[in-house]
Design an enzyme around this catalytic site. Structure first.
Site, PDB file in Angstrom:
ATOM      1  N   CYS A  44       1.157  -2.668  15.565  1.00 38.78           N
ATOM      2  CA  CYS A  44       1.133  -2.380  14.128  1.00 38.78           C
ATOM      3  C   CYS A  44       0.471  -3.492  13.319  1.00 38.78           C
ATOM      4  CB  CYS A  44       2.578  -2.172  13.656  1.00 38.78           C
ATOM      5  SG  CYS A  44       2.734  -2.055  11.866  1.00 38.78           S
ATOM      6  N   CYS A  49       6.277  -7.111   7.198  1.00 38.93           N
ATOM      7  CA  CYS A  49       7.426  -6.644   7.984  1.00 38.93           C
ATOM      8  C   CYS A  49       7.755  -7.704   9.027  1.00 38.93           C
ATOM      9  CB  CYS A  49       7.091  -5.323   8.671  1.00 38.93           C
ATOM     10  SG  CYS A  49       8.473  -4.658   9.623  1.00 38.93           S
ATOM     11  N   CYS A  62      -0.978   5.733  10.255  1.00 38.92           N
ATOM     12  CA  CYS A  62       0.255   5.077  10.660  1.00 38.92           C
ATOM     13  C   CYS A  62      -0.021   3.773  11.420  1.00 38.92           C
ATOM     14  CB  CYS A  62       1.012   6.054  11.561  1.00 38.92           C
ATOM     15  SG  CYS A  62       2.624   5.489  11.998  1.00 38.92           S
ATOM     16  N   CYS A 104       3.479   8.460   1.280  1.00 42.69           N
ATOM     17  CA  CYS A 104       4.012   7.515   2.256  1.00 42.69           C
ATOM     18  C   CYS A 104       4.230   6.193   1.530  1.00 42.69           C
ATOM     19  CB  CYS A 104       2.980   7.389   3.374  1.00 42.69           C
ATOM     20  SG  CYS A 104       3.412   6.219   4.641  1.00 42.69           S
ATOM     21  N   CYS A 154       6.185  -5.181  15.563  1.00 41.38           N
ATOM     22  CA  CYS A 154       5.831  -4.212  16.603  1.00 41.38           C
ATOM     23  C   CYS A 154       4.407  -4.533  17.053  1.00 41.38           C
ATOM     24  CB  CYS A 154       5.921  -2.784  16.078  1.00 41.38           C
ATOM     25  SG  CYS A 154       7.580  -2.337  15.555  1.00 41.38           S
ATOM     26  N   GLU A 210       0.826  -1.201   0.000  1.00 48.67           N
ATOM     27  CA  GLU A 210       0.000   0.000   0.000  1.00 48.67           C
ATOM     28  C   GLU A 210       0.865   1.258   0.000  1.00 48.67           C
ATOM     29  OE1 GLU A 210      -4.091  -1.475   2.099  1.00 48.67           O
ATOM     30  OE2 GLU A 210      -2.507  -0.822   3.425  1.00 48.67           O
TER      31      GLU A 210
END
Ligand code: SF4
Length: 343
Positions: free
Chosen positions: A119, A112, A334, A105, A116, A92
């Site tokens: 997230c 990933c 975010c 962004c 975290c 994205e």
């Protein structure tokens, strides 16, 4: 023989490709400009190249951009683009209008590995690194769609940890900052990292002088470790050393991102610890209220809490800004990027 995709090749690589065809090096520069400045993907339309060269290029090479499968637009004007890569992995990209500037962004990895705890992308695991062509392809796509003024600033805050895809990040930055490529000034590009200490130092020494942002989110090692497993490998003291080094070598301030999560990192003790931690480092702190992700335990604080946090922090640090979440209604904020529809 399968054709080689030119999208993502650096100027040096294109010049080498043209030399291999028996052409002069400057033909590589012409091709580079066609691809990234004129965004021309059809060799036949590269009119300052000879007919014979265009034929040879078409025989050996192709120019493949990204395939968009969905675009969503938020009430606040933020747009989220979902792309499907050739191997069907989703990524994205988010375009954020803010007064007189537009920021894109970009993603650096599909998924990933850093997991975290707050997230959405972290829940996917790492699918793979993006290629150089897939990273710059996000920007080329937006300029094809909206023209040269489609964005002025770039932040590596989409899916993935950019410093874990370091070589491809660096080549992408070279194409982005080249005056013959995408011609984006380095000071308008921000690489955001969760704290890959050795790569922060390497980036400082790369000479690229892009802006650095560090996702901090907690001001002590113990607390940071609760939400960011990466802190176990790259301890907070070492991270701060690397950040200080970055500011010294590049002569630029850094930005610390601090997502305020209700009941986790929103007390006066957190404010004091944060003030002590960043003391003496040329920096700005960006505060952002957490955007809840379904299935994850963290909560959004009241806006007044974030404002209070900022007011109390302000006299203890060089600069604080409270950022508004953008595109919340389309999950473009975010930590929310997960491209669930294709996984
Ligand atoms: S916050 Fe960034 S580094 Fe952490 S899991 Fe999400 S994408 Fe990865």
């Amino acid at each position: 023989m399968s054709k080689i995709n030119l999208m993502g090749l650096t100027l040096d690589q294109m010049q080498a490709a043209l030399l291999a065809l028996g052409e002069n090096r400057y033909r590589g520069r012409q091709l580079f400009k066609w691809l990234y400045q004129a965004r021309q993907h059809d060799f036949d339309r590269m009119t300052d190249l000879s007919r014979e060269l265009r034929r040879q290029l078409a025989e050996r090479y192709t120019v493949e951009g990204l395939t968009m499968v969905r675009k969503q637009r938020s009430k606040d004007g933020t747009e989220k683009f979902l792309f499907r890569l050739a191997d069907r992995h989703p990524i994205e990209t988010v375009l954020i209008p803010d007064r007189d500037r537009r920021t894109v962004c970009v993603s650096s990895q599909a998924g990933c590995a850093l997991a975290c705890k707050f997230c959405a992308t972290g829940t996917m695991g790492l699918l793979r690194d993006l290629t150089v062509g897939e990273i710059v392809g996000q920007l080329v796509f937006l300029r094809q769609m909206y023209g040269d003024d489609s964005f002025g600033h770039v932040v590596f805050m989409g899916m993935g940890e950019p410093l874990n895809n370091y070589e491809n990040l660096l080549e992408s930055l070279r194409i982005m900052t080249s005056s013959q490529g995408l011609a984006i000034p380095a000071r308008r590009i921000t690489v955001s990292t969760s704290g890959i200490t050795p790569k922060i130092k390497k980036l400082a020494e790369s000479g690229l002088k892009v802006r650095l942002a560090v996702s901090l989110h907690a001001a002590t090692q113990v607390k940071r470790l609760k939400i960011m497993p990466v802190a176990d490998t790259f301890k907070l003291t070492k991270l701060m050393e690397a950040v200080r080094y970055y500011t010294e070598v590049t002569n630029q301030p850094v930005t610390f991102e601090y997502i305020v999560m209700a009941g986790f990192n929103d007390t006066m003790a957190d404010i004091k610890a944060l003030g002590r931690l960043v003391g003496g480092i040329p920096c700005k702190i960006n505060l952002l209220a957490y955007n809840p992700v379904p299935g994850l335990p963290f909560k959004r604080p009241a806006d007044e809490v974030v404002d209070w946090f900022g007011r109390e922090l302000n006299p203890r640090v060089m600069a604080v800004t409270v950022r508004q979440s953008r595109g919340r209604d389309i999950e473009a904020a975010c930590g929310q990027l997960a491209a669930r529809s294709l996984t």
